[in-house]
Write a protein that holds these residues in place. Sequence first.
Motif, PDB file in Angstrom:
ATOM      1  N   ASP A 161       0.729  -1.234  -0.105  1.00  0.00           N
ATOM      2  CA  ASP A 161       0.025   0.088   0.188  1.00  0.00           C
ATOM      3  C   ASP A 161       0.806   1.197  -0.029  1.00  0.00           C
ATOM      4  N   LEU A 162       0.931   1.892  -1.208  1.00  0.00           N
ATOM      5  CA  LEU A 162       1.972   2.951  -1.503  1.00  0.00           C
ATOM      6  C   LEU A 162       1.181   4.517  -1.022  1.00  0.00           C
ATOM      7  N   SER A 163       0.011   4.399  -0.171  1.00  0.00           N
ATOM      8  CA  SER A 163      -0.499   5.789  -0.062  1.00  0.00           C
ATOM      9  C   SER A 163       0.277   6.538   0.919  1.00  0.00           C
ATOM     10  N   ARG A 164       1.077   6.191   1.701  1.00  0.00           N
ATOM     11  CA  ARG A 164       1.773   6.743   2.792  1.00  0.00           C
ATOM     12  C   ARG A 164       2.903   7.601   2.051  1.00  0.00           C
ATOM     13  N   MET A 165       3.212   7.347   0.779  1.00  0.00           N
ATOM     14  CA  MET A 165       4.274   8.080   0.188  1.00  0.00           C
ATOM     15  C   MET A 165       3.511   8.950  -0.704  1.00  0.00           C
ATOM     16  N   ASP A 166       3.461  10.264  -0.067  1.00  0.00           N
ATOM     17  CA  ASP A 166       2.329  11.179  -0.645  1.00  0.00           C
ATOM     18  C   ASP A 166       3.045  12.526  -0.714  1.00  0.00           C
ATOM     19  N   ALA A 167       4.294  12.624  -1.212  1.00  0.00           N
ATOM     20  CA  ALA A 167       5.043  14.000  -1.265  1.00  0.00           C
ATOM     21  C   ALA A 167       4.871  14.624  -2.682  1.00  0.00           C
ATOM     22  N   ILE A 168       4.663  15.801  -2.982  1.00  0.00           N
ATOM     23  CA  ILE A 168       4.715  16.170  -4.328  1.00  0.00           C
ATOM     24  C   ILE A 168       6.224  16.940  -4.242  1.00  0.00           C
ATOM     25  N   ALA A 169       6.995  16.250  -5.118  1.00  0.00           N
ATOM     26  CA  ALA A 169       8.502  16.374  -4.622  1.00  0.00           C
ATOM     27  C   ALA A 169       8.929  17.674  -5.381  1.00  0.00           C
TER      28      ALA A 169
END
Length: 498
Positions: free
Chosen positions: A129-137
């Motif tokens: 579940d990749l939902s916690r990688m939520d940066a607009i880099a």
Amino acid sequence: MSRSCAVPMFPFLSRCNMALRRVLALAAAPRRRSCCSKPSLPPDFVEALRAVVGAPNVSTATAVREQHGHDESMHPCAPPDVVVWPQAVGQVQELAALCHRCRVPMVPFGTGTGLEGGVNAVQGGVCFDLSRMDAIAELSLEDFSVTVEPGVTRKALNKHLRGTGLWFPVDPGADASLCGMAATGASGTNAVRYGTMRPNVLNLRVVLPDGRLLHTAGPGRQPRKRAAGYDLTSLFVGSEGTLGFLTQATLRLHPLPEATAVTIASFPGVGAAVACTVQVLQAAVPVARIEFLDEVMADACGRFSRMGLPVAATLLLELHGSRRSLAEQQQQMEEIVRQNGGSSLAWAEGLEEREQLWSMRHNAWYAALALRPGCQGYSTDVCVPISRLPDVVVETKQDLQASSLTGPMVGHVGDGNFHCILVFNSQDPEEAQRIHAFTQRLGRRALAAGGTCTGEHGVGLGKRALLQEELGQEGLDTLRSIKAALDPHNLMNPGKVL
């Protein structure tokens, strides 16, 4: 640890605790697994996952696994054995390397809003579940580009872009994750003017099945065009999680139009509405959106959103441009609609009124389900050449009626893509069989017209046979060769596409 289990290409694994070392040692022994069987996890494997991401980011709870074992499709739930929430690309690499060494299947998960069973863990394994990688880099206003992680959804990005004069126009009905949209090759109501995900993705950062890191256009690169080698970015757009994890996407942004106008036109029949669409495109009217609802869907959407639409075949049309050009476009549109027997047009230019109209359209799925409360929905997804669109839509409408199915029609007809939202009783085997037979006929009707069995939802679990008919044996063998080169052990989202 023996040299065979040291995984020297991933030095970060040497930092893991003894549980991870034990599970890698156990994995060194050969393990046999049927292509269709669900493997059991190696001893200490879950503990090794916790060593990478921490105990709070690993779950084997039944409710959590079931939540991650299905999407919005009709396919039955197939839960993974364990769910993990990595929070950095390095963790994704470590987890992938561990699963690869232990021959454990891996399934990427974004928001779970897909429509073809793409997240169903048919062979168990680990759900990422990749939902916690939520940066607009990174956001570059001058280059019209932005770089996002997989937890960023399309609505979150456009909220972040407010005040910049830019937006990201690809808009499937759900508030899907942008990397998930890339993985399925998603589209939406704006595709006729701004394109699908494929031309709007400039670069991808991919964790390969064995944990290596790939930048499909090269690290940090975002050229507007390139002719350097094979197009790896396009290879991974639409790969449906079968080739690797999309952990970052660099996207093309577009300037907001100076002026926007929306209208609704009703027609005496489905054929007239679709013929109007073709004529609008042939007249080179630079339409931004042109959406079709048959009379059943128009009635359902009108009642669900309390807007009172006429019960008739309907087009929703949106124009973008300068204020001067918009007046000319509106005049052209009104003439073409009139020639096809459409209703007179009233244009909405205020933001609130426009958003209300498109909210109604984006809620079409829920409006269709409301036609038969307690029943299940399945959305078909064919796309055909514009010249064949009127005939295919009319034939499909006749097939729906002859099959006695509830299937309101809706579509992005500006690019030849339309859906039947089939609402049925999943406990009725006879109705389920009629649904299956209808979807197969529709897919083959689209293929016979020179189209595709899926314009934007992907192949997933249900369209693998149609994919072979569409590509032919040589095409399918080529896809299998690519899959084998990148994922020789068939660990990435097994059972999907191929």
